[in-house]
Design a protein around this motif. Structure first.
Motif, PDB file in Angstrom:
ATOM      1  N   ALA A 212       3.370  14.046-145.768  1.00  0.00           N
ATOM      2  CA  ALA A 212       3.507  15.356-145.118  1.00  0.00           C
ATOM      3  C   ALA A 212       4.606  15.342-144.060  1.00  0.00           C
ATOM      4  CB  ALA A 212       2.169  15.761-144.486  1.00  0.00           C
ATOM      5  N   LEU A 213       4.719  14.210-143.328  1.00  0.00           N
ATOM      6  CA  LEU A 213       5.758  14.108-142.313  1.00  0.00           C
ATOM      7  C   LEU A 213       7.145  14.106-142.949  1.00  0.00           C
ATOM      8  CD1 LEU A 213       6.559  13.729-139.351  1.00  0.00           C
ATOM      9  CD2 LEU A 213       6.270  11.260-139.674  1.00  0.00           C
ATOM     10  N   GLN A 214       7.313  13.357-144.052  1.00  0.00           N
ATOM     11  CA  GLN A 214       8.600  13.337-144.731  1.00  0.00           C
ATOM     12  C   GLN A 214       8.971  14.720-145.258  1.00  0.00           C
ATOM     13  OE1 GLN A 214       8.315  10.300-147.709  1.00  0.00           O
ATOM     14  NE2 GLN A 214       8.412   8.604-146.240  1.00  0.00           N
ATOM     15  N   TRP A 215       8.006  15.416-145.816  1.00  0.00           N
ATOM     16  CA  TRP A 215       8.276  16.759-146.317  1.00  0.00           C
ATOM     17  C   TRP A 215       8.633  17.706-145.178  1.00  0.00           C
ATOM     18  CZ3 TRP A 215       9.750  19.789-149.943  1.00  0.00           C
ATOM     19  CH2 TRP A 215       9.466  21.154-149.905  1.00  0.00           C
ATOM     20  N   SER A 216       7.954  17.578-144.051  1.00  0.00           N
ATOM     21  CA  SER A 216       8.258  18.428-142.904  1.00  0.00           C
ATOM     22  C   SER A 216       9.665  18.169-142.377  1.00  0.00           C
ATOM     23  CB  SER A 216       7.229  18.190-141.797  1.00  0.00           C
ATOM     24  OG  SER A 216       7.531  18.954-140.652  1.00  0.00           O
ATOM     25  N   LEU A 217      10.070  16.889-142.303  1.00  0.00           N
ATOM     26  CA  LEU A 217      11.431  16.575-141.848  1.00  0.00           C
ATOM     27  C   LEU A 217      12.476  17.106-142.825  1.00  0.00           C
ATOM     28  CD1 LEU A 217      10.947  12.896-140.588  1.00  0.00           C
ATOM     29  CD2 LEU A 217      11.260  14.956-139.203  1.00  0.00           C
ATOM     30  N   LEU A 218      12.215  16.960-144.119  1.00  0.00           N
ATOM     31  CA  LEU A 218      13.158  17.463-145.116  1.00  0.00           C
ATOM     32  C   LEU A 218      13.294  18.978-145.036  1.00  0.00           C
ATOM     33  CD1 LEU A 218      14.969  16.861-147.539  1.00  0.00           C
ATOM     34  CD2 LEU A 218      12.959  17.076-149.012  1.00  0.00           C
ATOM     35  N   ARG A 219      12.168  19.660-144.893  1.00  0.00           N
ATOM     36  CA  ARG A 219      12.209  21.115-144.784  1.00  0.00           C
ATOM     37  C   ARG A 219      12.933  21.554-143.518  1.00  0.00           C
ATOM     38  NH1 ARG A 219       6.652  23.932-143.459  1.00  0.00           N
ATOM     39  NH2 ARG A 219       7.163  22.790-141.550  1.00  0.00           N
ATOM     40  N   SER A 220      12.674  20.859-142.404  1.00  0.00           N
ATOM     41  CA  SER A 220      13.322  21.220-141.146  1.00  0.00           C
ATOM     42  C   SER A 220      14.829  21.057-141.233  1.00  0.00           C
ATOM     43  CB  SER A 220      12.752  20.356-140.017  1.00  0.00           C
ATOM     44  OG  SER A 220      13.417  20.612-138.800  1.00  0.00           O
ATOM     45  N   ARG A 221      15.287  19.933-141.788  1.00  0.00           N
ATOM     46  CA  ARG A 221      16.726  19.714-141.906  1.00  0.00           C
ATOM     47  C   ARG A 221      17.369  20.701-142.868  1.00  0.00           C
ATOM     48  NH1 ARG A 221      16.476  13.063-142.263  1.00  0.00           N
ATOM     49  NH2 ARG A 221      15.847  12.734-140.084  1.00  0.00           N
ATOM     50  N   ALA A 222      16.675  21.005-143.959  1.00  0.00           N
ATOM     51  CA  ALA A 222      17.226  21.969-144.917  1.00  0.00           C
ATOM     52  C   ALA A 222      17.380  23.348-144.284  1.00  0.00           C
ATOM     53  CB  ALA A 222      16.331  22.037-146.154  1.00  0.00           C
ATOM     54  N   LEU A 223      16.381  23.771-143.496  1.00  0.00           N
ATOM     55  CA  LEU A 223      16.471  25.077-142.855  1.00  0.00           C
ATOM     56  C   LEU A 223      17.533  25.098-141.763  1.00  0.00           C
ATOM     57  CD1 LEU A 223      12.695  26.058-142.561  1.00  0.00           C
ATOM     58  CD2 LEU A 223      14.402  26.998-144.122  1.00  0.00           C
ATOM     59  N   ARG A 224      17.630  24.015-140.996  1.00  0.00           N
ATOM     60  CA  ARG A 224      18.619  23.968-139.924  1.00  0.00           C
ATOM     61  C   ARG A 224      20.044  24.037-140.470  1.00  0.00           C
ATOM     62  NH1 ARG A 224      17.000  22.323-134.795  1.00  0.00           N
ATOM     63  NH2 ARG A 224      14.809  21.768-134.610  1.00  0.00           N
ATOM     64  N   VAL A 225      20.263  23.427-141.629  1.00  0.00           N
ATOM     65  CA  VAL A 225      21.605  23.438-142.210  1.00  0.00           C
ATOM     66  C   VAL A 225      21.799  24.645-143.120  1.00  0.00           C
ATOM     67  CG1 VAL A 225      23.198  22.155-143.692  1.00  0.00           C
ATOM     68  CG2 VAL A 225      21.764  20.933-142.049  1.00  0.00           C
ATOM     69  N   GLY A 226      20.779  24.999-143.876  1.00  0.00           N
ATOM     70  CA  GLY A 226      20.936  26.050-144.877  1.00  0.00           C
ATOM     71  C   GLY A 226      21.127  27.432-144.293  1.00  0.00           C
ATOM     72  N   VAL A 227      20.404  27.759-143.211  1.00  0.00           N
ATOM     73  CA  VAL A 227      20.514  29.098-142.640  1.00  0.00           C
ATOM     74  C   VAL A 227      21.910  29.369-142.084  1.00  0.00           C
ATOM     75  CG1 VAL A 227      19.651  30.633-140.837  1.00  0.00           C
ATOM     76  CG2 VAL A 227      18.047  29.301-142.209  1.00  0.00           C
ATOM     77  N   PRO A 228      22.510  28.481-141.256  1.00  0.00           N
ATOM     78  CA  PRO A 228      23.884  28.754-140.807  1.00  0.00           C
ATOM     79  C   PRO A 228      24.890  28.830-141.958  1.00  0.00           C
ATOM     80  CG  PRO A 228      22.866  27.105-139.409  1.00  0.00           C
ATOM     81  CD  PRO A 228      21.954  27.304-140.573  1.00  0.00           C
ATOM     82  N   VAL A 229      24.730  27.944-142.963  1.00  0.00           N
ATOM     83  CA  VAL A 229      25.650  27.991-144.105  1.00  0.00           C
ATOM     84  C   VAL A 229      25.516  29.314-144.853  1.00  0.00           C
ATOM     85  CG1 VAL A 229      26.150  26.939-146.342  1.00  0.00           C
ATOM     86  CG2 VAL A 229      25.770  25.492-144.357  1.00  0.00           C
ATOM     87  N   ALA A 230      24.298  29.797-145.023  1.00  0.00           N
ATOM     88  CA  ALA A 230      24.092  31.082-145.692  1.00  0.00           C
ATOM     89  C   ALA A 230      24.720  32.232-144.908  1.00  0.00           C
ATOM     90  CB  ALA A 230      22.597  31.331-145.897  1.00  0.00           C
ATOM     91  N   LEU A 231      24.617  32.189-143.591  1.00  0.00           N
ATOM     92  CA  LEU A 231      25.231  33.233-142.772  1.00  0.00           C
ATOM     93  C   LEU A 231      26.755  33.219-142.892  1.00  0.00           C
ATOM     94  CD1 LEU A 231      23.065  33.020-139.525  1.00  0.00           C
ATOM     95  CD2 LEU A 231      22.968  34.757-141.314  1.00  0.00           C
ATOM     96  N   VAL A 232      27.333  32.016-142.912  1.00  0.00           N
ATOM     97  CA  VAL A 232      28.791  31.926-143.069  1.00  0.00           C
ATOM     98  C   VAL A 232      29.221  32.441-144.441  1.00  0.00           C
ATOM     99  CG1 VAL A 232      30.721  30.312-143.202  1.00  0.00           C
ATOM    100  CG2 VAL A 232      29.011  30.037-141.417  1.00  0.00           C
ATOM    101  N   VAL A 233      28.453  32.124-145.481  1.00  0.00           N
ATOM    102  CA  VAL A 233      28.784  32.614-146.825  1.00  0.00           C
ATOM    103  C   VAL A 233      28.692  34.140-146.877  1.00  0.00           C
ATOM    104  CG1 VAL A 233      28.017  32.620-149.226  1.00  0.00           C
ATOM    105  CG2 VAL A 233      28.128  30.466-147.960  1.00  0.00           C
ATOM    106  N   LEU A 234      27.666  34.718-146.288  1.00  0.00           N
ATOM    107  CA  LEU A 234      27.558  36.180-146.249  1.00  0.00           C
ATOM    108  C   LEU A 234      28.700  36.808-145.458  1.00  0.00           C
ATOM    109  CD1 LEU A 234      23.702  36.612-145.710  1.00  0.00           C
ATOM    110  CD2 LEU A 234      25.009  37.005-147.805  1.00  0.00           C
ATOM    111  N   TRP A 235      29.073  36.154-144.389  1.00  0.00           N
ATOM    112  CA  TRP A 235      30.206  36.621-143.577  1.00  0.00           C
ATOM    113  C   TRP A 235      31.492  36.640-144.405  1.00  0.00           C
ATOM    114  CZ3 TRP A 235      31.926  33.564-138.595  1.00  0.00           C
ATOM    115  CH2 TRP A 235      32.999  34.228-137.994  1.00  0.00           C
ATOM    116  N   GLN A 236      31.741  35.564-145.164  1.00  0.00           N
ATOM    117  CA  GLN A 236      32.938  35.497-145.992  1.00  0.00           C
ATOM    118  C   GLN A 236      32.893  36.541-147.106  1.00  0.00           C
ATOM    119  OE1 GLN A 236      35.659  33.473-145.518  1.00  0.00           O
ATOM    120  NE2 GLN A 236      36.593  34.649-147.179  1.00  0.00           N
TER     121      GLN A 236
END
Length: 302
Positions: free
Chosen positions: A45-69
């Motif tokens: 559960a801890l590994q899954w939580s860390l993976l989800r946290s890192r994915a959200l921290r990186v994925g959300v800003p990248v998605a915003l930049v893609v929408l901006w472009q």
């Protein structure tokens, strides 16, 4: 003494069968399966939580930049109002190639660090003085509580009158902004010590100095580090304002020149540099807090 003998049928054994021999296990008997332990489940559960946290921290800003472009490519936003990320990236490369951005970052960080060191130091000593001694609270707390309600931006004309338009006014703005977060967190940490710990210290006969060094300060350290982290973020916010005071160098100087030349791409690039400095500062403060407080438990609800 006669020992009663029970029929073999009662216990289900043939009298001719030796007790060592038993019937072989049937092939239909289900095999035992090792169930996962609680530690293994928690680790997964801890590994899954860390993976989800890192994915959200990186994925959300990248998605915003893609929408901006995409919005810029589809002409939904005028390039003069909000340049696309590719244009801003080109502006950053231009500043880096000239060496202007590197020099500006160094100057700005020096200003912020100087103001944070002086203002944070004043706030730290004032918080300890007011938290450890009642006379200190009577002397320091009321004036600081009154002054902290004044926005530091409103003090800029006064600082310009006192220190001119040079480096002194810029450092004074950052200093004034960082005193109060450090003071409030330090004062709250010292006064928030569990009274039972102080009673135990009296029982063991510790002196006032030993109580302060061994109980109060270690217990108040988490709150003090929060004050350092908060003050460092406020120092960068005050830096943005301070560098608008007739800046001759630094990131603010780049923004002022870009505004005069109507270069929206350089303005946004400078704002992103401020944001990157804020993120880097917060990560450094988090790492220092983790190193200074290895005993503090980390938990979350979900």
């Amino acid at each position: 003494m006669n020992v009663p003998r029970f029929p073999s049928a009662v216990i289900g054994l043939d009298p001719a069968t030796p007790p060592e021999r038993t019937a072989p296990r049937s092939s239909d008997t289900p095999a035992l399966v090792d169930l996962p332990t609680r530690a293994a489940a928690n680790n997964t559960a801890l590994q899954w939580s860390l993976l989800r946290s890192r994915a959200l921290r990186v994925g959300v800003p990248v998605a915003l930049v893609v929408l901006w472009q995409l919005a810029s490519s589809l002409k939904l936003v005028a390039p003069e109002t909000l340049p696309p990320p590719t244009v801003i990236l080109a502006a950053l490369k231009e500043l880096i190639a000239d060496g202007e951005l590197q020099n500006a970052i160094g100057v700005s960080l020096l200003r912020a660090a100087t103001g944070l060191a002086i203002g944070g130091g004043i706030g730290l000593f004032a918080g300890l003085f007011a938290g450890l001694w009642r006379v200190g609270e009577e002397i320091v707390d009321a004036p600081l509580q009154m002054l902290r309600t004044i926005p530091f931006i409103a003090l800029i004309p006064l600082f310009i009158t006192w220190f001119g338009i040079g480096e002194g006014a810029k450092v004074a703005v950052i200093l004034a902004a960082t005193i109060f977060p450090m003071y409030l967190n330090t004062y709250a940490g010292v006064r928030g010590v569990d009274p039972k710990l102080l009673e135990a210290a009296k029982v063991f006969g510790l002196s006032s100095r030993q109580v302060a060094l061994r109980i109060i300060l270690p217990t108040a350290l988490p709150s003090i580090l929060v004050g350092v982290r908060y003050s460092s973020a406020v120092a960068l916010l005050a830096l943005v304002v301070a560098e608008q005071i007739n800046a001759q160098n630094g990131i603010g100087y780049i923004l002022v020149n870009a505004n005069q030349n109507q270069r929206a791409d350089i303005i946004i690039a400078g704002i992103l540099v401020y944001a990157a400095l804020g993120i880097a500062t917060d990560l450094i403060m988090r790492a220092l807090e983790h190193l200074a407080l290895p005993w503090r438990p980390r938990f979350e609800l979900a």
